[in-house]
Scaffold this motif. Sequence first.
Motif, PDB file in Angstrom:
ATOM      1  N   VAL A  20     -15.759  76.614  52.061  1.00 47.39           N
ATOM      2  CA  VAL A  20     -15.811  77.828  51.270  1.00 47.39           C
ATOM      3  C   VAL A  20     -17.251  78.309  51.225  1.00 47.39           C
ATOM      4  CG1 VAL A  20     -16.073  76.523  49.125  1.00 47.39           C
ATOM      5  CG2 VAL A  20     -15.238  78.856  49.030  1.00 47.39           C
ATOM      6  N   ASN A  21     -17.452  79.617  51.249  1.00 47.30           N
ATOM      7  CA  ASN A  21     -18.803  80.168  51.125  1.00 47.30           C
ATOM      8  C   ASN A  21     -18.706  81.551  50.487  1.00 47.30           C
ATOM      9  OD1 ASN A  21     -19.161  82.450  53.345  1.00 47.30           O
ATOM     10  ND2 ASN A  21     -17.930  80.806  54.250  1.00 47.30           N
ATOM     11  N   GLY A  22     -19.872  82.084  50.137  1.00 44.81           N
ATOM     12  CA  GLY A  22     -19.875  83.410  49.543  1.00 44.81           C
ATOM     13  C   GLY A  22     -21.206  83.689  48.883  1.00 44.81           C
ATOM     14  N   SER A  23     -21.199  84.672  47.994  1.00 46.16           N
ATOM     15  CA  SER A  23     -22.382  85.031  47.223  1.00 46.16           C
ATOM     16  C   SER A  23     -22.083  84.882  45.744  1.00 46.16           C
ATOM     17  CB  SER A  23     -22.803  86.477  47.522  1.00 46.16           C
ATOM     18  OG  SER A  23     -23.831  86.877  46.641  1.00 46.16           O
ATOM     19  N   ALA A  24     -23.043  84.308  45.005  1.00 43.20           N
ATOM     20  CA  ALA A  24     -22.882  84.162  43.557  1.00 43.20           C
ATOM     21  C   ALA A  24     -23.577  85.277  42.796  1.00 43.20           C
ATOM     22  CB  ALA A  24     -23.430  82.810  43.109  1.00 43.20           C
ATOM     23  N   GLY A  25     -24.229  86.181  43.516  1.00 42.71           N
ATOM     24  CA  GLY A  25     -24.956  87.283  42.886  1.00 42.71           C
ATOM     25  C   GLY A  25     -26.252  87.541  43.613  1.00 42.71           C
ATOM     26  N   CYS A  26     -27.144  86.551  43.581  1.00 46.08           N
ATOM     27  CA  CYS A  26     -28.400  86.610  44.344  1.00 46.08           C
ATOM     28  C   CYS A  26     -28.373  85.622  45.504  1.00 46.08           C
ATOM     29  CB  CYS A  26     -29.586  86.281  43.440  1.00 46.08           C
ATOM     30  SG  CYS A  26     -29.964  87.563  42.227  1.00 46.08           S
ATOM     31  N   ASN A  27     -27.872  84.430  45.245  1.00 48.53           N
ATOM     32  CA  ASN A  27     -27.878  83.358  46.228  1.00 48.53           C
ATOM     33  C   ASN A  27     -26.519  83.160  46.882  1.00 48.53           C
ATOM     34  OD1 ASN A  27     -30.595  81.731  46.165  1.00 48.53           O
ATOM     35  ND2 ASN A  27     -30.172  82.316  44.045  1.00 48.53           N
ATOM     36  N   SER A  28     -26.579  82.661  48.108  1.00 44.70           N
ATOM     37  CA  SER A  28     -25.360  82.259  48.802  1.00 44.70           C
ATOM     38  C   SER A  28     -24.951  80.870  48.317  1.00 44.70           C
ATOM     39  CB  SER A  28     -25.600  82.215  50.317  1.00 44.70           C
ATOM     40  OG  SER A  28     -25.953  83.491  50.806  1.00 44.70           O
TER      41      SER A  28
ATOM     42  N   THR B  83      -9.180  72.638  44.593  1.00 44.91           N
ATOM     43  CA  THR B  83     -10.310  71.856  44.088  1.00 44.91           C
ATOM     44  C   THR B  83     -11.553  72.158  44.912  1.00 44.91           C
ATOM     45  OG1 THR B  83      -8.864  70.058  43.360  1.00 44.91           O
ATOM     46  CG2 THR B  83     -11.199  69.543  43.632  1.00 44.91           C
ATOM     47  N   PHE B  84     -12.640  72.527  44.246  1.00 40.33           N
ATOM     48  CA  PHE B  84     -13.923  72.761  44.905  1.00 40.33           C
ATOM     49  C   PHE B  84     -14.748  71.473  44.863  1.00 40.33           C
ATOM     50  CE2 PHE B  84     -12.613  76.976  43.503  1.00 40.33           C
ATOM     51  CZ  PHE B  84     -12.840  77.734  44.646  1.00 40.33           C
ATOM     52  N   LYS B  85     -15.386  71.150  46.005  1.00 35.75           N
ATOM     53  CA  LYS B  85     -16.159  69.911  46.094  1.00 35.75           C
ATOM     54  C   LYS B  85     -17.496  70.167  46.787  1.00 35.75           C
ATOM     55  CE  LYS B  85     -12.312  66.609  46.207  1.00 35.75           C
ATOM     56  NZ  LYS B  85     -11.748  65.452  46.943  1.00 35.75           N
ATOM     57  N   GLN B  86     -18.463  69.316  46.456  1.00 34.54           N
ATOM     58  CA  GLN B  86     -19.775  69.319  47.126  1.00 34.54           C
ATOM     59  C   GLN B  86     -20.367  70.731  47.206  1.00 34.54           C
ATOM     60  OE1 GLN B  86     -18.481  67.484  50.796  1.00 34.54           O
ATOM     61  NE2 GLN B  86     -18.985  65.432  50.054  1.00 34.54           N
ATOM     62  N   MET B  87     -20.358  71.412  46.079  1.00 31.19           N
ATOM     63  CA  MET B  87     -20.859  72.774  46.050  1.00 31.19           C
ATOM     64  C   MET B  87     -22.380  72.797  46.004  1.00 31.19           C
ATOM     65  SD  MET B  87     -18.058  74.418  46.219  1.00 31.19           S
ATOM     66  CE  MET B  87     -18.644  76.085  45.921  1.00 31.19           C
ATOM     67  N   GLY B  88     -22.967  73.738  46.741  1.00 29.01           N
ATOM     68  CA  GLY B  88     -24.411  73.921  46.740  1.00 29.01           C
ATOM     69  C   GLY B  88     -24.735  75.393  46.907  1.00 29.01           C
ATOM     70  N   SER B  89     -26.005  75.738  46.799  1.00 32.22           N
ATOM     71  CA  SER B  89     -26.409  77.135  46.953  1.00 32.22           C
ATOM     72  C   SER B  89     -27.849  77.209  47.408  1.00 32.22           C
ATOM     73  CB  SER B  89     -26.243  77.907  45.630  1.00 32.22           C
ATOM     74  OG  SER B  89     -27.210  77.485  44.686  1.00 32.22           O
ATOM     75  N   THR B  90     -28.231  78.370  47.921  1.00 29.70           N
ATOM     76  CA  THR B  90     -29.641  78.626  48.200  1.00 29.70           C
ATOM     77  C   THR B  90     -30.375  78.787  46.877  1.00 29.70           C
ATOM     78  OG1 THR B  90     -29.171  80.996  48.405  1.00 29.70           O
ATOM     79  CG2 THR B  90     -29.132  79.682  50.435  1.00 29.70           C
ATOM     80  N   LEU B  91     -31.701  78.776  46.922  1.00 30.95           N
ATOM     81  CA  LEU B  91     -32.491  78.729  45.685  1.00 30.95           C
ATOM     82  C   LEU B  91     -33.457  79.902  45.560  1.00 30.95           C
ATOM     83  CD1 LEU B  91     -33.282  74.904  45.683  1.00 30.95           C
ATOM     84  CD2 LEU B  91     -31.512  76.094  44.383  1.00 30.95           C
ATOM     85  N   MET B  92     -33.047  81.056  46.032  1.00 37.11           N
ATOM     86  CA  MET B  92     -33.893  82.239  45.934  1.00 37.11           C
ATOM     87  C   MET B  92     -33.970  82.722  44.483  1.00 37.11           C
ATOM     88  SD  MET B  92     -33.440  85.851  47.980  1.00 37.11           S
ATOM     89  CE  MET B  92     -31.913  86.269  47.102  1.00 37.11           C
ATOM     90  N   ALA B  93     -35.169  83.080  44.043  1.00 44.24           N
ATOM     91  CA  ALA B  93     -35.335  83.618  42.686  1.00 44.24           C
ATOM     92  C   ALA B  93     -34.698  85.001  42.598  1.00 44.24           C
ATOM     93  CB  ALA B  93     -36.808  83.703  42.331  1.00 44.24           C
ATOM     94  N   CYS B  94     -34.130  85.306  41.427  1.00 43.65           N
ATOM     95  CA  CYS B  94     -33.452  86.587  41.230  1.00 43.65           C
ATOM     96  C   CYS B  94     -34.175  87.355  40.123  1.00 43.65           C
ATOM     97  CB  CYS B  94     -31.994  86.347  40.859  1.00 43.65           C
ATOM     98  SG  CYS B  94     -31.012  87.840  40.751  1.00 43.65           S
ATOM     99  N   ALA B  95     -34.641  88.552  40.441  1.00 41.31           N
ATOM    100  CA  ALA B  95     -35.406  89.337  39.469  1.00 41.31           C
ATOM    101  C   ALA B  95     -34.521  89.979  38.413  1.00 41.31           C
ATOM    102  CB  ALA B  95     -36.205  90.418  40.198  1.00 41.31           C
TER     103      ALA B  95
ATOM    104  N   ILE C 174     -17.230  77.074  38.914  1.00 44.63           N
ATOM    105  CA  ILE C 174     -16.464  76.605  40.075  1.00 44.63           C
ATOM    106  C   ILE C 174     -16.909  75.242  40.596  1.00 44.63           C
ATOM    107  CG2 ILE C 174     -15.952  78.964  40.817  1.00 44.63           C
ATOM    108  CD1 ILE C 174     -17.980  78.569  43.081  1.00 44.63           C
ATOM    109  N   SER C 175     -18.067  74.752  40.181  1.00 44.91           N
ATOM    110  CA  SER C 175     -18.593  73.507  40.743  1.00 44.91           C
ATOM    111  C   SER C 175     -17.743  72.305  40.349  1.00 44.91           C
ATOM    112  CB  SER C 175     -20.041  73.295  40.289  1.00 44.91           C
ATOM    113  OG  SER C 175     -20.881  74.283  40.846  1.00 44.91           O
ATOM    114  N   ASP C 176     -17.205  71.632  41.381  1.00 50.50           N
ATOM    115  CA  ASP C 176     -16.421  70.403  41.185  1.00 50.50           C
ATOM    116  C   ASP C 176     -15.287  70.598  40.181  1.00 50.50           C
ATOM    117  OD1 ASP C 176     -18.099  68.922  42.964  1.00 50.50           O
ATOM    118  OD2 ASP C 176     -19.584  68.779  41.357  1.00 50.50           O
ATOM    119  N   LYS C 177     -14.591  71.714  40.303  1.00 54.11           N
ATOM    120  CA  LYS C 177     -13.488  72.033  39.398  1.00 54.11           C
ATOM    121  C   LYS C 177     -12.174  72.161  40.169  1.00 54.11           C
ATOM    122  CE  LYS C 177     -15.717  72.641  35.435  1.00 54.11           C
ATOM    123  NZ  LYS C 177     -15.897  74.008  34.927  1.00 54.11           N
TER     124      LYS C 177
END
Length: 226
Positions: A144-152, A165-177, A192-195
């Motif tokens: 699964v992938n997508g955008s959470a608002g600022c980060n993928s 069930t969502f597993k092993q979720m991660g994201s990029t760490l770009m700052a959002c203004a 959604i993390s691990d839910k």
Amino acid sequence: MKRILIILMLFGISAYANAADVIRLVVKEDRASCTGVAPQTCFQVKYKNSKSWELFYSNISGFNYKPGYRYVLLVTRTKRANVPADASIYTYKLKRVLKKQKMPVVTSDWGFVVKHKWKLIQMNGVTQEQSPAFIIFDKEKGRVNGSAGCNSFFGSYEKGDGKLTFKQMGSTLMACADEERTKLENDFLKLISDKTFKYDVAEQTLNFYENNRLVLMFGMAPLDTP
């Protein structure tokens, strides 16, 4: 004479405060979670100029609602003279049921889900206007992938028996203004993390439920849309 004038003015103000009008409401076949004084479930309605479903925090006196049916109603809306704290400024009373339609049973067809992008339109009962968040499922890889608002974001998923069930979720760490986007992103990723959710597809929406409460609603979009 002056006393009579004051009485007439007060009568006019009272009459204005209690003025009633008749409006047309479309009531959706299922309720959504919402928060008023406390967490609750609300009707989802459309007014004359509504483009999407809106949460309806009041009751409609005389309306016998049954889940699974969509209603078109004529409702008398009356403005309250004295509005209690945390209450609607209007009261509503059923005038007439114009239409009552049994809606098709929702489906959990995963083949349909993976063919589309799903844009976030409601989270924890709050409508997300023009939300940048979306989710895409890769059936072959179980990813699964997508955008959470600022980060993928990205991760894996498991599906079975109408549950996801969502597993092993991660994201990029770009700052959002943008503070609103930051809050949206944090709330969405936490949710959604691990839910594990129950899910269904209805009326081109993908819906996730936690403890039988609708917590996430996504609207269908083509895979190639930005």
